[in-house]
Design an enzyme around this catalytic site. Sequence first.
Site, short mmCIF file in Angstrom:
data_model
loop_
_atom_site.label_atom_id
_atom_site.label_comp_id
_atom_site.label_asym_id
_atom_site.label_seq_id
_atom_site.Cartn_x
_atom_site.Cartn_y
_atom_site.Cartn_z
N ASN A 1 -20.17 -39.28 13.35
CA ASN A 1 -20.62 -40.43 14.12
C ASN A 1 -21.95 -40.15 14.81
O ASN A 1 -22.19 -39.03 15.26
CB ASN A 1 -19.64 -40.67 15.28
CG ASN A 1 -18.66 -41.76 15.00
OD1 ASN A 1 -18.95 -42.69 14.27
ND2 ASN A 1 -17.49 -41.65 15.61
N CYS A 2 -22.75 -41.19 14.99
CA CYS A 2 -23.86 -41.10 15.94
C CYS A 2 -23.25 -41.28 17.32
O CYS A 2 -22.71 -42.34 17.64
CB CYS A 2 -24.89 -42.19 15.68
SG CYS A 2 -26.10 -42.31 17.02
N VAL A 3 -23.36 -40.24 18.15
CA VAL A 3 -22.64 -40.27 19.44
C VAL A 3 -23.15 -41.39 20.35
O VAL A 3 -22.34 -42.07 21.01
CB VAL A 3 -22.68 -38.89 20.13
CG1 VAL A 3 -24.09 -38.45 20.46
CG2 VAL A 3 -21.82 -38.89 21.38
N ALA B 1 -21.85 -44.67 19.18
CA ALA B 1 -20.40 -44.71 19.40
C ALA B 1 -20.07 -45.01 20.87
O ALA B 1 -19.25 -45.88 21.16
CB ALA B 1 -19.77 -43.39 18.96
#
Lengths: 129, 118, 94
Positions: A78-80, A83
Amino acid sequence: MSKFIIQVNSAPYGNGASFNAYQFAKAALASGHTIDKVFFYQDGVLNTNHLNSPASDEFDLKQAWIELHQQYNIALVNCVSAALRRGVLSEVEAGENQVQHWNMQPPFTMGGLGELVSGIEKSDKLICF
Amino acid sequence: MKKLCIVFKQAPHGTAHGREGLDFALLSASFEQEVSLVFTGEGLLTLLKEQDPESIGCKDYISTLGALGLYDIDTVLVCQESMHEFNLQQNDLRIPALVSSAEEIAAHFDHVDEVMVF
Amino acid sequence: MILHLIKDTPANSSALNTCLRYARKQTDCILLSGNAVNCLLQAEVLAHLADYKIYVSQEDVAARGLTRFLKQIEQVNYSEFVALSLKYDKVISW
């Protein structure tokens, strides 16, 4: 044989693109190609919400990603920051943000956009869905 | 190092596409990729001056465009056809950009390694 | 040599029209998936696409009951999609 990186930008429910991404990934792996990682960006991070609870007779895309990981050991990242903005947190971000709950867990992981960039650099081809 | 072209086809602020596109562009440039930007269709409106996104609850990511030079992002193309469609002139834009024909933009796509559309 | 991927119907998205501005008729191809396949029922859209190499996602066409309407268009399954993506220099997902 080639190495792909697959970027998923759409939500798992209400949009068909994530399912298309999953089918593409499965077909690429079945054809003997490799996938550096599946990177979830924009609304794509919603694919990794562990609380997604489709009815028992409906296709469970989150589970399908997990099974793809189990079969081929591909990273699901995921792209933090994308997210966090969409309410998808792992235990780490929950702790950092002092919230009691989290809804993302392995085999999905949190990473930065840098992992997308380095994945593109290492791969032969980027496919966005 | 790869040549990455980021295309902005959607208007700013109504969705997060433009912001997340620019985030990706700057991050890629800071990871030493050769980054170029193309603005087409409503994406062109990203470049207008005097925007006030905070007044509608959005982050002012537009002001970051002023820092493109610091990230070594020197190639910024805007679609000539879209400029006409939206009745815009070059001096309506907040940063210097190369007004480019469809053929010039297509040639740019041929030249880069990957094209990502936001 | 670019594969242009269109996932949304032009009724909701500028994807197809933007793509057509830059796609090259001689060397590129356009692959329509998801609801984008629906627009091929429209004569006006077909006329616009007449000079391009067009593919559609077989699963997406069949799922929508469109197979018999789109017989003249080359259909690809996912493994053919994977192969096509490698045949072209890059894939632009509009």
